[in-house]
Design an enzyme around this catalytic site. Structure first.
Site, PDB file in Angstrom:
ATOM      1  N   ARG A  58     -32.166  -0.674 -17.584  1.00  0.00           N
ATOM      2  CA  ARG A  58     -31.449  -1.072 -18.810  1.00  0.00           C
ATOM      3  C   ARG A  58     -31.671  -0.041 -19.931  1.00  0.00           C
ATOM      4  O   ARG A  58     -30.862   0.082 -20.841  1.00  0.00           O
ATOM      5  CB  ARG A  58     -31.845  -2.487 -19.272  1.00  0.00           C
ATOM      6  CG  ARG A  58     -31.134  -2.909 -20.565  1.00  0.00           C
ATOM      7  CD  ARG A  58     -31.102  -4.417 -20.802  1.00  0.00           C
ATOM      8  NE  ARG A  58     -32.379  -5.045 -20.589  1.00  0.00           N
ATOM      9  CZ  ARG A  58     -33.416  -4.987 -21.445  1.00  0.00           C
ATOM     10  NH1 ARG A  58     -33.303  -4.321 -22.572  1.00  0.00           N
ATOM     11  NH2 ARG A  58     -34.542  -5.592 -21.169  1.00  0.00           N
ATOM     12  N   TYR A 111      -6.312  -3.252 -29.103  1.00  0.00           N
ATOM     13  CA  TYR A 111      -6.506  -4.098 -27.921  1.00  0.00           C
ATOM     14  C   TYR A 111      -6.950  -5.509 -28.361  1.00  0.00           C
ATOM     15  O   TYR A 111      -7.768  -5.652 -29.275  1.00  0.00           O
ATOM     16  CB  TYR A 111      -7.551  -3.435 -27.010  1.00  0.00           C
ATOM     17  CG  TYR A 111      -7.946  -4.279 -25.832  1.00  0.00           C
ATOM     18  CD1 TYR A 111      -6.978  -4.795 -24.961  1.00  0.00           C
ATOM     19  CD2 TYR A 111      -9.278  -4.562 -25.577  1.00  0.00           C
ATOM     20  CE1 TYR A 111      -7.342  -5.579 -23.891  1.00  0.00           C
ATOM     21  CE2 TYR A 111      -9.642  -5.337 -24.494  1.00  0.00           C
ATOM     22  CZ  TYR A 111      -8.669  -5.848 -23.660  1.00  0.00           C
ATOM     23  OH  TYR A 111      -9.023  -6.628 -22.601  1.00  0.00           O
ATOM     24  N   ASP A 183     -10.953   5.055 -30.535  1.00  0.00           N
ATOM     25  CA  ASP A 183     -10.830   4.635 -29.138  1.00  0.00           C
ATOM     26  C   ASP A 183      -9.868   5.627 -28.464  1.00  0.00           C
ATOM     27  O   ASP A 183      -8.676   5.651 -28.762  1.00  0.00           O
ATOM     28  CB  ASP A 183     -10.287   3.200 -29.078  1.00  0.00           C
ATOM     29  CG  ASP A 183     -10.225   2.657 -27.660  1.00  0.00           C
ATOM     30  OD1 ASP A 183     -10.010   3.454 -26.726  1.00  0.00           O
ATOM     31  OD2 ASP A 183     -10.366   1.428 -27.487  1.00  0.00           O
ATOM     32  N   LYS A 208     -10.312   2.669 -17.277  1.00  0.00           N
ATOM     33  CA  LYS A 208      -8.938   3.142 -17.239  1.00  0.00           C
ATOM     34  C   LYS A 208      -8.894   4.561 -16.635  1.00  0.00           C
ATOM     35  O   LYS A 208      -9.336   4.747 -15.526  1.00  0.00           O
ATOM     36  CB  LYS A 208      -8.344   3.070 -18.647  1.00  0.00           C
ATOM     37  CG  LYS A 208      -8.587   1.718 -19.359  1.00  0.00           C
ATOM     38  CD  LYS A 208      -7.908   0.597 -18.641  1.00  0.00           C
ATOM     39  CE  LYS A 208      -8.043  -0.792 -19.204  1.00  0.00           C
ATOM     40  NZ  LYS A 208      -9.192  -1.223 -19.901  1.00  0.00           N
TER      41      LYS A 208
HETATM   42  N1  LCS Z   1      -9.923  -0.161 -25.429  1.00  0.00           N
HETATM   43  C1  LCS Z   1      -8.663  -0.168 -24.964  1.00  0.00           C
HETATM   44  C2  LCS Z   1      -7.656   0.741 -25.587  1.00  0.00           C
HETATM   45  C3  LCS Z   1      -8.321  -1.009 -23.906  1.00  0.00           C
HETATM   46  O1  LCS Z   1      -7.068  -0.990 -23.459  1.00  0.00           O
HETATM   47  C4  LCS Z   1      -9.309  -1.855 -23.339  1.00  0.00           C
HETATM   48  C5  LCS Z   1      -9.010  -2.780 -22.225  1.00  0.00           C
HETATM   49  C6  LCS Z   1     -10.604  -1.825 -23.858  1.00  0.00           C
HETATM   50  C7  LCS Z   1     -10.867  -0.952 -24.899  1.00  0.00           C
HETATM   51  C8  LCS Z   1     -11.704  -2.675 -23.305  1.00  0.00           C
HETATM   52  O2  LCS Z   1     -12.179  -2.107 -22.128  1.00  0.00           O
HETATM   53  P1  LCS Z   1     -12.881  -2.947 -20.940  1.00  0.00           P
HETATM   54  O3  LCS Z   1     -13.964  -3.745 -21.579  1.00  0.00           O
HETATM   55  O4  LCS Z   1     -11.838  -3.814 -20.335  1.00  0.00           O
HETATM   56  O5  LCS Z   1     -13.391  -1.878 -20.024  1.00  0.00           O
HETATM   57  N2  LCS Z   1      -7.654  -2.956 -21.986  1.00  0.00           N
HETATM   58  C9  LCS Z   1      -7.121  -3.741 -21.119  1.00  0.00           C
HETATM   59  C10 LCS Z   1      -5.738  -3.888 -20.989  1.00  0.00           C
HETATM   60  O6  LCS Z   1      -4.908  -3.350 -21.710  1.00  0.00           O
HETATM   61  N3  LCS Z   1      -5.472  -4.701 -19.990  1.00  0.00           N
HETATM   62  O7  LCS Z   1      -6.631  -5.213 -19.436  1.00  0.00           O
HETATM   63  C11 LCS Z   1      -7.759  -4.635 -20.132  1.00  0.00           C
END
Ligand code: LCS
Length: 404
Positions: A58, A111, A183, A208
């Site tokens: 951790r 998001y 971001d 992603k």
């Molecule tokens: N930032 C952006 C621009 C995102 O699109 C997402 C998730 C996150 C942060 C969060 O990331 P995660 O915790 O899921 O790794 N976006 C998603 C979407 O557009 N569809 O499902 C998840």
């Protein structure tokens, strides 16, 4: 430039600098929760910070560390800090930077779960925020307040593809003693480098494009070492959203083809956005690569490619949108983006459902907006699926007008 990036991606991470990796060409997976101390004294020294070395996963793990160094190198950052998910990175960074009574300037069109986090921070801890379009310096200045501590921006925005002027945000943020967090999930460091434009911290959902294969959830923050060192020992260590070694290993592997994949995502998306914009079943297309994209000058100034996500509106309202989604055969009805498969989702009922309808409209998220995350399949195959689904979406409308 492209040659350099392709080479760099293949050769990251640099295992040579790590004696413990025994000359391995690819990064070894340290699938362990804890590490042995030679003596009680050594354990004590490691906890006191007097000796480097691993203690507990951790806190740090060699595989995770290699991934942190690799992404930091790509973003041109002093330091990288890995998290279990993108949201774990975003929440640890925001909660690490603000205190009760502070204010956050936020780009509109973020998001849904990031919006959820901001409303929770306001409700429980009195950290207020202002959502605004941040396309130029005047807009950024008018959103800022004397107690603004952080500017948090997503560009291109999910799912409207609206852009934020990163350099203008950095100038205003630094004038008022605030920190700029960007971001960079949609663009990746291949297409946009926010730290070079003045940002202090970059965050990613590595779920992603960085991972790219749809098999892992992971997040990272990169940027100023002093800021991330503080977050490492507070909102990361004590809140515990640390990255798992296997997940970091998967994304290290995925990143070797990041530039190749981005090239194919962009190539496919350029062709598909153009065809969508000429299709009679489509009333609007949002994509920075289109010649008539309203923020074209800003796009050319701060990005080297538009990415692979397209927003568009199917004529005939929500019902036609639902018919379109249900008619897809190759493209997958699924949230997420930035992976090898083409994914299609409906933000108003899915990713952005935590955002109240009024605010969704202010963010530019129409009820009929479809988000298409173009994959790396053959572009013609993707288009023939989209085209047949668009035709299906209009059929009942045509049938009733024929009867009339
Ligand atoms: N930032 C952006 C621009 C995102 O699109 C997402 C998730 C996150 C942060 C969060 O990331 P995660 O915790 O899921 O790794 N976006 C998603 C979407 O557009 N569809 O499902 C998840």
């Amino acid at each position: 430039m492209r040659e350099k990036l392709l080479t760099k991606l293949v050769h990251l991470p640099d295992c040579d600098g790590h004696a413990e990796l025994l000359g391995s060409v690819t990064p070894p997976l340290f699938q362990t929760s804890t590490f042995v101390f030679d003596s009680a004294e050594q354990g004590g020294r490691r906890f006191a910070g007097g000796e480097s070395g691993y203690i507990y996963t951790r806190l740090r793990n060699p595989t995770v560390r290699l991934w942190e160094e690799a992404v930091a190198e790509l973003e041109g950052a002093e330091e990288g800090l890995a998290f279990a998910t993108g949201m774990a990175a975003i929440s640890a960074v925001l909660m690490g930077l603000v205190s009760s009574g502070d204010h956050v300037v936020v780009s509109r069109g973020i998001y849904g779960c990031t919006y959820g986090l901001l409303t929770m921070l306001e409700r429980k801890f009195g950290v207020t925020h202002t959502l605004a379009g941040l396309a130029d310096e005047a807009a950024v200045k008018s959103a800022a307040q004397p107690n603004t501590k952080v500017m948090y921006v997503e560009t291109p925005a999910n799912p409207t593809m609206e852009l934020v002027d990163i350099a203008a945000c950095a100038r205003v943020a630094h004038e008022i003693g605030a920190m700029l967090v960007v971001d960079n999930t949609f663009a990746t460091p291949v297409l946009q480098r926010p730290l070079e434009l003045g940002a202090d911290i970059v965050v990613h959902s590595a779920t992603k494009y960085l991972g790219g294969h749809g098999d892992v959830v992971l997040g990272i923050a990169c940027g100023r070492k002093d800021v991330l060192d503080e977050i490492r020992v507070t909102t990361q260590k004590d809140m515990g959203g640390t990255a798992a070694p296997f997940d970091a290993w998967l994304v290290l592997r995925g990143m070797k083809t990041l530039a190749l994949r981005m090239r194919q995502h962009v190539e496919n998306a350029m062709v598909i956005a153009d065809k969508l914009s000429k299709h009679e079943a489509v009333s609007a297309v949002y994509f920075p690569g289109l010649l008539n994209f309203p923020q074209r000058e800003l796009y050319l100034r701060q990005m080297s490619g538009p990415g692979g996500v397209i927003g568009f509106i199917v004529r005939g309202g929500v019902e036609a949108g639902v018919r379109f989604m249900n008619a897809l055969r190759l493209c997958k009805r699924a949230v997420s983006l930035g992976e090898v498969h083409t994914l299609v989702q409906h933000p108003a009922s899915m990713t952005h459902s935590p955002v109240p309808a009024e605010l969704r409209y202010q963010m530019g998220i129409d009820d009929g907006l479809i988000r298409l995350a173009v994959g790396i399949e053959d572009g013609e195959d993707i288009w023939s699926d989209l085209n047949q689904a668009l035709v299906c979406s209009q059929q009942p409308v045509r049938a009733s007008s024929t009867m009339a």
